[in-house]
Design a protein around this motif. Structure first.
Motif, PDB file in Angstrom:
ATOM      1  N   LEU A 298      59.313  -8.205  71.449  1.00  0.00           N
ATOM      2  CA  LEU A 298      60.555  -7.579  71.004  1.00  0.00           C
ATOM      3  C   LEU A 298      60.229  -6.197  70.442  1.00  0.00           C
ATOM      4  CD1 LEU A 298      63.557  -7.515  70.189  1.00  0.00           C
ATOM      5  CD2 LEU A 298      62.923  -8.725  68.100  1.00  0.00           C
ATOM      6  N   LYS A 299      60.782  -5.151  71.055  1.00  0.00           N
ATOM      7  CA  LYS A 299      60.591  -3.778  70.606  1.00  0.00           C
ATOM      8  C   LYS A 299      61.824  -3.347  69.812  1.00  0.00           C
ATOM      9  CE  LYS A 299      56.894  -3.824  73.154  1.00  0.00           C
ATOM     10  NZ  LYS A 299      55.563  -3.963  72.557  1.00  0.00           N
ATOM     11  N   VAL A 300      61.599  -2.839  68.610  1.00  0.00           N
ATOM     12  CA  VAL A 300      62.683  -2.495  67.699  1.00  0.00           C
ATOM     13  C   VAL A 300      62.727  -0.985  67.524  1.00  0.00           C
ATOM     14  CG1 VAL A 300      63.594  -2.751  65.369  1.00  0.00           C
ATOM     15  CG2 VAL A 300      62.498  -4.701  66.496  1.00  0.00           C
ATOM     16  N   HIS A 301      63.913  -0.405  67.739  1.00  0.00           N
ATOM     17  CA  HIS A 301      64.153   1.009  67.471  1.00  0.00           C
ATOM     18  C   HIS A 301      65.224   1.084  66.386  1.00  0.00           C
ATOM     19  CE1 HIS A 301      61.818   2.232  71.007  1.00  0.00           C
ATOM     20  NE2 HIS A 301      62.402   1.232  71.625  1.00  0.00           N
ATOM     21  N   GLY A 302      64.785   1.303  65.161  1.00  0.00           N
ATOM     22  CA  GLY A 302      65.680   1.301  64.029  1.00  0.00           C
ATOM     23  C   GLY A 302      65.051   0.559  62.862  1.00  0.00           C
ATOM     24  N   GLU A 303      65.863   0.178  61.898  1.00  0.00           N
ATOM     25  CA  GLU A 303      65.367  -0.502  60.713  1.00  0.00           C
ATOM     26  C   GLU A 303      65.032  -1.952  61.044  1.00  0.00           C
ATOM     27  OE1 GLU A 303      68.024  -0.432  57.442  1.00  0.00           O
ATOM     28  OE2 GLU A 303      66.555  -1.187  55.995  1.00  0.00           O
ATOM     29  N   LEU A 304      63.821  -2.358  60.678  1.00  0.00           N
ATOM     30  CA  LEU A 304      63.370  -3.715  60.985  1.00  0.00           C
ATOM     31  C   LEU A 304      64.220  -4.757  60.261  1.00  0.00           C
ATOM     32  CD1 LEU A 304      61.351  -5.582  62.376  1.00  0.00           C
ATOM     33  CD2 LEU A 304      59.819  -5.268  60.422  1.00  0.00           C
ATOM     34  N   ARG A 305      64.630  -4.471  59.027  1.00  0.00           N
ATOM     35  CA  ARG A 305      65.440  -5.429  58.272  1.00  0.00           C
ATOM     36  C   ARG A 305      66.750  -5.715  58.985  1.00  0.00           C
ATOM     37  NH1 ARG A 305      66.609  -4.051  52.090  1.00  0.00           N
ATOM     38  NH2 ARG A 305      64.315  -4.235  52.117  1.00  0.00           N
ATOM     39  N   THR A 306      67.350  -4.673  59.556  1.00  0.00           N
ATOM     40  CA  THR A 306      68.589  -4.871  60.306  1.00  0.00           C
ATOM     41  C   THR A 306      68.332  -5.671  61.572  1.00  0.00           C
ATOM     42  OG1 THR A 306      69.413  -2.747  59.473  1.00  0.00           O
ATOM     43  CG2 THR A 306      70.532  -3.689  61.375  1.00  0.00           C
ATOM     44  N   ALA A 307      67.202  -5.413  62.223  1.00  0.00           N
ATOM     45  CA  ALA A 307      66.874  -6.151  63.440  1.00  0.00           C
ATOM     46  C   ALA A 307      66.699  -7.633  63.159  1.00  0.00           C
ATOM     47  CB  ALA A 307      65.604  -5.579  64.073  1.00  0.00           C
ATOM     48  N   MET A 308      66.150  -7.970  61.994  1.00  0.00           N
ATOM     49  CA  MET A 308      65.925  -9.374  61.661  1.00  0.00           C
ATOM     50  C   MET A 308      67.228 -10.101  61.330  1.00  0.00           C
ATOM     51  SD  MET A 308      62.807 -10.029  62.250  1.00  0.00           S
ATOM     52  CE  MET A 308      62.956  -8.837  63.603  1.00  0.00           C
ATOM     53  N   LYS A 309      68.351  -9.369  61.158  1.00  0.00           N
ATOM     54  CA  LYS A 309      69.642 -10.024  61.015  1.00  0.00           C
ATOM     55  C   LYS A 309      70.037 -10.756  62.284  1.00  0.00           C
ATOM     56  CE  LYS A 309      71.752  -7.046  57.486  1.00  0.00           C
ATOM     57  NZ  LYS A 309      72.911  -6.174  57.168  1.00  0.00           N
ATOM     58  N   LEU A 310      69.350 -10.444  63.377  1.00  0.00           N
ATOM     59  CA  LEU A 310      69.595 -11.154  64.623  1.00  0.00           C
ATOM     60  C   LEU A 310      69.352 -12.650  64.449  1.00  0.00           C
ATOM     61  CD1 LEU A 310      70.245 -10.961  67.659  1.00  0.00           C
ATOM     62  CD2 LEU A 310      67.802 -10.628  68.060  1.00  0.00           C
ATOM     63  N   GLU A 311      68.358 -13.005  63.633  1.00  0.00           N
ATOM     64  CA  GLU A 311      68.090 -14.425  63.383  1.00  0.00           C
ATOM     65  C   GLU A 311      69.264 -15.081  62.661  1.00  0.00           C
ATOM     66  OE1 GLU A 311      64.552 -17.309  61.671  1.00  0.00           O
ATOM     67  OE2 GLU A 311      64.329 -15.126  61.633  1.00  0.00           O
ATOM     68  N   GLU A 312      69.891 -14.352  61.737  1.00  0.00           N
ATOM     69  CA  GLU A 312      71.069 -14.872  61.047  1.00  0.00           C
ATOM     70  C   GLU A 312      72.216 -15.068  62.023  1.00  0.00           C
ATOM     71  OE1 GLU A 312      74.013 -13.634  57.317  1.00  0.00           O
ATOM     72  OE2 GLU A 312      72.247 -12.420  57.827  1.00  0.00           O
ATOM     73  N   LEU A 313      72.371 -14.127  62.955  1.00  0.00           N
ATOM     74  CA  LEU A 313      73.398 -14.247  63.978  1.00  0.00           C
ATOM     75  C   LEU A 313      73.151 -15.473  64.847  1.00  0.00           C
ATOM     76  CD1 LEU A 313      75.711 -13.264  65.817  1.00  0.00           C
ATOM     77  CD2 LEU A 313      74.041 -11.761  66.939  1.00  0.00           C
ATOM     78  N   VAL A 314      71.902 -15.686  65.259  1.00  0.00           N
ATOM     79  CA  VAL A 314      71.572 -16.828  66.108  1.00  0.00           C
ATOM     80  C   VAL A 314      71.859 -18.139  65.383  1.00  0.00           C
ATOM     81  CG1 VAL A 314      69.675 -18.033  67.254  1.00  0.00           C
ATOM     82  CG2 VAL A 314      69.873 -15.549  67.461  1.00  0.00           C
ATOM     83  N   LYS A 315      71.524 -18.215  64.082  1.00  0.00           N
ATOM     84  CA  LYS A 315      71.753 -19.443  63.324  1.00  0.00           C
ATOM     85  C   LYS A 315      73.251 -19.737  63.204  1.00  0.00           C
ATOM     86  CE  LYS A 315      67.588 -19.283  60.470  1.00  0.00           C
ATOM     87  NZ  LYS A 315      67.058 -19.146  59.086  1.00  0.00           N
ATOM     88  N   LEU A 316      74.072 -18.680  63.045  1.00  0.00           N
ATOM     89  CA  LEU A 316      75.494 -18.902  62.906  1.00  0.00           C
ATOM     90  C   LEU A 316      76.144 -19.346  64.212  1.00  0.00           C
ATOM     91  CD1 LEU A 316      76.387 -15.800  60.717  1.00  0.00           C
ATOM     92  CD2 LEU A 316      76.394 -18.184  59.988  1.00  0.00           C
ATOM     93  N   ILE A 317      75.617 -18.868  65.309  1.00  0.00           N
ATOM     94  CA  ILE A 317      76.203 -19.192  66.622  1.00  0.00           C
ATOM     95  C   ILE A 317      75.702 -20.536  67.115  1.00  0.00           C
ATOM     96  CG2 ILE A 317      76.243 -18.511  69.041  1.00  0.00           C
ATOM     97  CD1 ILE A 317      76.370 -15.649  68.151  1.00  0.00           C
ATOM     98  N   ARG A 318      74.404 -20.809  66.897  1.00  0.00           N
ATOM     99  CA  ARG A 318      73.824 -22.050  67.427  1.00  0.00           C
ATOM    100  C   ARG A 318      74.084 -23.194  66.461  1.00  0.00           C
ATOM    101  NH1 ARG A 318      68.988 -20.601  67.383  1.00  0.00           N
ATOM    102  NH2 ARG A 318      68.225 -21.830  65.651  1.00  0.00           N
ATOM    103  N   PRO A 319      74.587 -24.315  66.922  1.00  0.00           N
ATOM    104  CA  PRO A 319      74.786 -25.463  66.031  1.00  0.00           C
ATOM    105  C   PRO A 319      73.469 -25.959  65.507  1.00  0.00           C
ATOM    106  CG  PRO A 319      76.006 -25.740  68.098  1.00  0.00           C
ATOM    107  CD  PRO A 319      75.092 -24.573  68.277  1.00  0.00           C
ATOM    108  N   GLN A 320      73.435 -26.390  64.256  1.00  0.00           N
ATOM    109  CA  GLN A 320      72.225 -26.894  63.642  1.00  0.00           C
ATOM    110  C   GLN A 320      72.028 -28.358  64.030  1.00  0.00           C
ATOM    111  OE1 GLN A 320      70.165 -24.903  62.071  1.00  0.00           O
ATOM    112  NE2 GLN A 320      71.582 -23.178  62.308  1.00  0.00           N
TER     113      GLN A 320
END
Length: 320
Positions: A298-320
């Motif tokens: 995964l190549k990130v162009h921008g703030e890494l902290r913002t990029a890691m919000k992707l994990e929060e998005l995945v958790k909210l979309i994917r059922p636990q």
């Protein structure tokens, strides 16, 4: 007299000077020391070497690599033997990457594996003033087949009511996002490529299929809400590598109820570059964003902290 395809790196009393050329270059005797640098594209071959794959197989794989120098000064100052260092770095990166793949992936996805290898080698050689233009993997032979106990398809459960007319992989994805507890999840350790076998359908339609990025985004769009936008608050621009081309998609969770689609946005919070398989693996839960970033997938162009919000998005979309 320096030709157009060369530059001269001059050390004046031990201090490096800006590169000179092409054309007539004046050198001060006894004061200047200089070295020629060829800017033309060069190539070398990695001889076939044995690689143990993720599923227990053993393959003999080589590579042909083309590279060029874009910074003459860095190529002289940063490394002593540029050719030997590049060859050794590419060979280690090749064996490391292929050891994480199965025999089948090496046989059928050599173009995509070569793209990943090119990106990894460029990350390591960029400080040397060198850029890899092309990588071509050559599979010499399969010395040992994979262990059957370490591989196998994911079997689909009986069809969910109301989804009987939907194609196999789309049905699997829909059942996944609708929270059906009977859906079989990909087993850990079997790689990031998810395959499905529909045993409920006729034999002619049974086989290995994949969920496309468009189907994934359609499922994500169903889960968009203002609450999701408030929790994430970022706009993700995805640059997805597919068959040697870059395809652009976006997930905008910065305003309103959010939206997804193909194309680019004017001012994304962060731009993420990865392969199509890795993107699907992120949303299906077999690959975590931070692990993908640390491994170079995964190549990130921008703030890494913002990029890691992707994990929060995945958790909210994917059922636990």
């Amino acid at each position: 007299m320096v030709p157009n395809y060369q530059r001269i790196v001059v050390f004046r009393l031990g201090r490096v000077r800006p590169p000179k050329g092409p054309g007539v270059v004046l050198i001060l005797p006894l004061i200047d020391q200089w070295q020629k640098v060829d800017l033309r594209t060069r190539a070398f071959n990695i001889p076939p070497c044995k690689v143990t794959t993720k599923d227990g197989g053993l393959v003999s794989v080589g590579a042909d690599i083309q590279f060029r120098i874009w910074s003459p000064v860095m190529s002289v100052v940063a490394v002593q033997d540029l050719n030997a260092s590049t060859r050794l770095t590419a060979q280690k990166a090749m064996t490391h990457n292929l050891s994480k793949k199965t025999v089948r992936e090496i046989q059928t996805e050599r173009l995509k594996l070569a793209e990943h290898l090119s990106m990894d080698v460029n990350e390591m050689t960029r400080p040397w003033g060198l850029e890899v233009d092309r990588v071509e993997l050559t599979l010499e032979s399969v010395l040992k087949g994979p262990d059957d106990s370490l591989s196998g398809p994911v079997i689909m459960p009986p069809s969910m009511p109301g989804l009987e007319g939907i194609a196999g992989p789309i049905q699997q994805l829909a059942m996944h996002f609708l929270g059906n507890s009977g859906v079989s999840q990909p087993r850990e350790g079997l790689g990031d490529t998810v395959s499905f076998v529909d045993e409920q359908g006729p034999p002619a339609s049974a086989g290995v299929k994949r969920v496309s990025v468009e189907e994934l985004l359609a499922a994500v769009e169903l889960r968009l809400s203002e609450q999701l936008v408030q929790q994430v608050g970022a706009c993700f621009q995805f640059q997805i590598l597919r068959d040697g081309l870059v395809n652009n998609y976006f997930v905008d969770l910065s305003k309103g109820s959010g939206k997804v689609g193909a194309g680019t946005v004017a001012e994304p919070s962060v731009t993420l570059q990865m392969s199509e398989e890795d993107l699907l693996a992120l949303f299906l839960g077999t690959l975590r964003p931070f692990a993908a970033y640390t491994s170079g997938r995964l190549k990130v162009h921008g703030e890494l902290r913002t990029a890691m919000k992707l994990e929060e998005l995945v958790k909210l979309i994917r059922p636990q």
